[in-house]
Scaffold this motif. Sequence first.
Motif, PDB file in Angstrom:
ATOM      1  N   UNK A   1       3.753 -10.858   4.147  1.00  8.45           N
ATOM      2  CA  UNK A   1       3.604 -11.526   2.851  1.00  8.45           C
ATOM      3  C   UNK A   1       2.457 -10.897   2.041  1.00  8.45           C
ATOM      4  N   UNK A   2       1.312 -10.747   2.703  1.00  5.57           N
ATOM      5  CA  UNK A   2       0.141 -10.273   1.957  1.00  5.57           C
ATOM      6  C   UNK A   2       0.223  -8.770   1.655  1.00  5.57           C
ATOM      7  N   UNK A   3       1.221  -8.112   2.222  1.00  2.87           N
ATOM      8  CA  UNK A   3       1.402  -6.696   1.892  1.00  2.87           C
ATOM      9  C   UNK A   3       1.734  -6.517   0.408  1.00  2.87           C
ATOM     10  N   UNK A   4       2.152  -7.601  -0.221  1.00  2.00           N
ATOM     11  CA  UNK A   4       2.462  -7.550  -1.650  1.00  2.00           C
ATOM     12  C   UNK A   4       1.286  -7.024  -2.478  1.00  2.00           C
TER      13      UNK A   4
ATOM     14  N   UNK B   1     -10.736 -14.658  -4.644  1.00  6.16           N
ATOM     15  CA  UNK B   1     -10.049 -13.676  -5.484  1.00  6.16           C
ATOM     16  C   UNK B   1     -10.184 -12.261  -4.932  1.00  6.16           C
ATOM     17  N   UNK B   2     -11.047 -12.091  -3.935  1.00  2.00           N
ATOM     18  CA  UNK B   2     -11.200 -10.771  -3.328  1.00  2.00           C
ATOM     19  C   UNK B   2     -10.371 -10.650  -2.060  1.00  2.00           C
ATOM     20  N   UNK B   3      -9.742 -11.754  -1.662  1.00  2.00           N
ATOM     21  CA  UNK B   3      -9.063 -11.805  -0.362  1.00  2.00           C
ATOM     22  C   UNK B   3      -7.557 -11.819  -0.552  1.00  2.00           C
ATOM     23  N   UNK B   4      -6.885 -10.827   0.051  1.00  2.00           N
ATOM     24  CA  UNK B   4      -5.435 -10.767  -0.151  1.00  2.00           C
ATOM     25  C   UNK B   4      -4.722 -11.942   0.485  1.00  2.00           C
TER      26      UNK B   4
ATOM     27  N   UNK C   1     -11.410   3.407  -2.635  1.00  2.00           N
ATOM     28  CA  UNK C   1     -12.774   3.583  -2.156  1.00  2.00           C
ATOM     29  C   UNK C   1     -13.268   2.318  -1.488  1.00  2.00           C
ATOM     30  N   UNK C   2     -14.534   2.020  -1.705  1.00  2.00           N
ATOM     31  CA  UNK C   2     -15.113   0.882  -0.965  1.00  2.00           C
ATOM     32  C   UNK C   2     -14.530  -0.465  -1.379  1.00  2.00           C
ATOM     33  N   UNK C   3     -13.836  -0.528  -2.514  1.00  2.00           N
ATOM     34  CA  UNK C   3     -13.236  -1.793  -2.921  1.00  2.00           C
ATOM     35  C   UNK C   3     -11.735  -1.848  -2.669  1.00  2.00           C
ATOM     36  N   UNK C   4     -11.221  -0.916  -1.879  1.00  2.00           N
ATOM     37  CA  UNK C   4      -9.783  -0.874  -1.629  1.00  2.00           C
ATOM     38  C   UNK C   4      -9.300  -2.166  -0.975  1.00  2.00           C
ATOM     39  N   UNK C   5      -8.047  -2.500  -1.267  1.00  2.00           N
ATOM     40  CA  UNK C   5      -7.458  -3.688  -0.657  1.00  2.00           C
ATOM     41  C   UNK C   5      -6.943  -3.347   0.730  1.00  2.00           C
TER      42      UNK C   5
END
Lengths: 219, 376, 419
Positions: free
Chosen positions: C364-367, C35-38, C340-344
């Motif tokens: 695709x993952x740019x979504x 869930x943290x991975x685009x 910040x440190x949690x940016x996608x």
Amino acid sequence: MTEIELLSWARGPGLQIATIVFVAGVVIRILEILLLGRKANLAEAKGSEMSNGLRTIVTRTIPDKTTFKRSSVTIVSGYVFHIAMFIPLFFFAPHILFFKDVIGVSWPSLPGAVVDAFAVISIIAMIAVLINRLTNRVMRYLTNFEDLLVWLLTFLPLITGYFAFHRIGLTAPSLLAIHLLSVEVLLIVFPFTKLMHTFTLFLARWYNGAISGYRGVAS
Amino acid sequence: MTKDLNLKNGSLTEISPEKGTLGETLRKQGVSRRSFMKFCATTASMMALPPAMIPSIAKALENARRPSVIWLSFQECTGCTESLTRAHTSTVESLIFDSISLDYHHTLQAAAGHGAELAREVAMEENYGNYLLVVDGSIPLDNPGYSTIAGISNLDMLNEAAKGAAAIIAVGTCATYGGIPHANPNPTGAVSVKDIIKDKPIINVPGCPPIPVVITGVLAHFLTFGSLPELDHIGRPKAFYGQSIHDRCYRRPFYDKGQFAETFDDEGAKKGWCLFKLGCKGPTTYNACATTKWNNGTSFPIESGHPCIGCSEPDFWDGGGFYKALSMPTDNLTQTLKYAAAGAVAAGVTVGVMNRSKKNTSNKIHVKTTLEDLEK
Amino acid sequence: MTATIEKGINALKRQVDSSVAAFFSSCVHCGLCAEACLFYTETGDPERTPINKTEPLRRIWKSEYTLMGRVGKMFGLTKKVDDAMLAEWQELVYDSCTLCGRCSMVCPVGNDIALMIRKTREGMAAAGQAPEGLIAATGRSVTIGSPMGVKWPALRAQIRHVEEDTGLKIPVDVPDVDYMLLLSSMEIMNFPEFIEAVAKIFDKAGVTWTISSEAFEATNSGIQIGVSDIAAELVQRIVDVADKLRVKTVISPECGHAYMAIRWDGPNLVGKPFNFKVRHILEVLDDLRQQGHLKLTGKDSQKLTYHDPCQISRRGGVIDEPRNLINMFADNFVEMPDGGKMNWCCGAGGGVSANERADEIRIKVFERKKAQLDEVKPDGIISACSNCRIHLEDGLEEYNMDIPLFSLTETIAEHLADD
């Protein structure tokens, strides 16, 4: 073998065997990890490894907000199960006596009704954990035989403990013996399965915090 | 005497009060109808029978002809007999005991030597197939010479007496489960009655000693119905051994609240808190102590401030220390823990060294990767 | 042409250390990393769960460095790592991971999964399982000196243009200066304004600096493909020049993994501490700001947001600096959700943009980035990584979004006060 004999075996030799395997296994596994060693970081530090590592051990307990939103079922069921399980494990008077006998330290216990309530919560949460594991797309993909085995072996002491507490189905010595045996099986498989995370998560979190902290990031 | 007593078919109620019956004996001894009925009511409630059964019990007991009872004592301490004879001397329970025909009991009988043995032999012969055999004490199997009566080994005497018995009541934990003689290392090879006799109905009445009223209650049941009472999985009458001490203990609320005596003389002990931490085996012990109590209903061990030692359970002597809480390991785990940890450190270091040498080897055989090495 | 599975396995064996062992021992298969991975959230494909990408390394750890694995290996019970297995994992390890490290931040047991994927690439590359695009880029880096094939004459030409435009002298190969500026090929080819911006700022601040004609390339394909030996060779070129010119500080430009390569991996790759400091350009600018050598004028009232490049923020530790700098000229700065440190991640780092095979999934993952931008609806996006910038432009175009992109350094140069 009578049930009292079974109980005596579970309290005596069974516990001895389980303890030896558990303690020896855990110590070997931890040494096996630590002695692999890790190269010192030669880059100029922006933060302290030690203090950031220690901080992450604590802070990683709190889930990131977005992740919580995206995986609330996994996180809530996991937390409820763990916390509710620790209450009977560490605050049921007979368990405290066990720890006192083995490690010589004791602490106050909680009333039976409270312990009972948490055991029920933990049992329900564990069932939720299993359902989640089997239905969540990612978890189902990752799940292997060990995951299911470990679930079962963790569930058994809880449910047998609950049955022993309420004397359901069998006589007290049998229920107690079964409860103890289920704990012993858990202890024996412990060092060789993901149950090791109980100990190694402190190492893992420390390394994570140290690696990030060295670069000046609180992870 | 119209009919022979048939202990096995439950037809006792048809017998009218006659000479030699229990009713006659009771009247002779001046026991009132009222107190007799009271006993019957108590017996019914103890055995969890409906009140409608009280008249049947009364009738059956009144008409019961004094059955012949042969009492054999093997490897025992006479505590069972002491318990039985002393505790309830002037009550109906003891009268019932008076009212059986106790034809052989080497502690209680007047006869001695050959006369005593003759009494046993005669009783066995005259009542062949009908007498009740009561046994206390365990039977040594390692060497028959360990325990003999009149030169007869316990094993031989039991086998012989069992042949003509209608049923056997094993009294006390020694006779029922081997008891203290059976305790580790069991030097005499002691076993219980049930280990030897396989073809007779056996009622186990364990306890060290058993509660007297339980013995007489079992007897009353037997006299009333001519059959064995309902037994649990280890041969004990469920009526008396159906619930654990813990479940009926008046100190149970303290256990539930987590209030425990830590020592025998602390505040908790004075306040009558739960004795679990002092090693009480109540949770795993099935007996009627907490309800019928001892010494004419005065109290029972826990009420006197001592934890239950679990004496009515098999191998109670080997179940860890009496003063070690049930949830504690029976052996010294701390020691095990230390040795295991010490051994594991050595083993772990070995494994660690093996891992490192493996990694060093892989570092050694590594050849610097160049562009050439990126494709197969 | 000598890559073999044996070399791959040996490379994986070399990668296992106490942290890796602690990480693998702790994984409970909770799946939170997904869930943290685009690459998972935007595809819904459970294979792309971060921890699953480390499977080759996990198998080697398990069979070589654990008690049960050693025993299991004797009975042939361990899962093998072979060519077929690695081939199957290639797309997961290279195409579906930018080494952004977001998974490492959410793992409840604390596993640095990105680190393990980086280590897994060492085995993949040695076994000949790296993507063609990355192998080619690495080849150009080693032979030409730049993954895009940029040579000194090209840079010299750009420098001349900058000198003509600004009237400022760009110092080249000057020894004993404070700073030596590195550049990424992308900046040289696509964003020469960056050189101009640095020249103006440094001129105003009055610091001494230089560009080296021998070692100007900051990017390092070696760490993207996962070959430490090559990465070390590329770092060594910079170290040699910096030592020769006796510079105090080497500046890593607006490029995420270049910063990781020289700042954090560099000394460890070459095996000894540097004689000079390494700073990201944003750190240098923020230092100048603190010292009062950076004076800006004019406030921008547009709604601006900042895209944290993963290797600079989350993996690099340069998080506060860009915000301090943006606040110097922005009136309406808005953080992205998870900023910040949690940016996608934008979706193109870690060698993904150099791997043509990953083009489709990259878009695709740019979504995920699009969703973040849709929430903020900024008038402009500031960033500090040319690779992010190019990919953001691609993505915005693909999804028909019209948001201008700015380099932070360039924007600062535009706001420089005229004394």
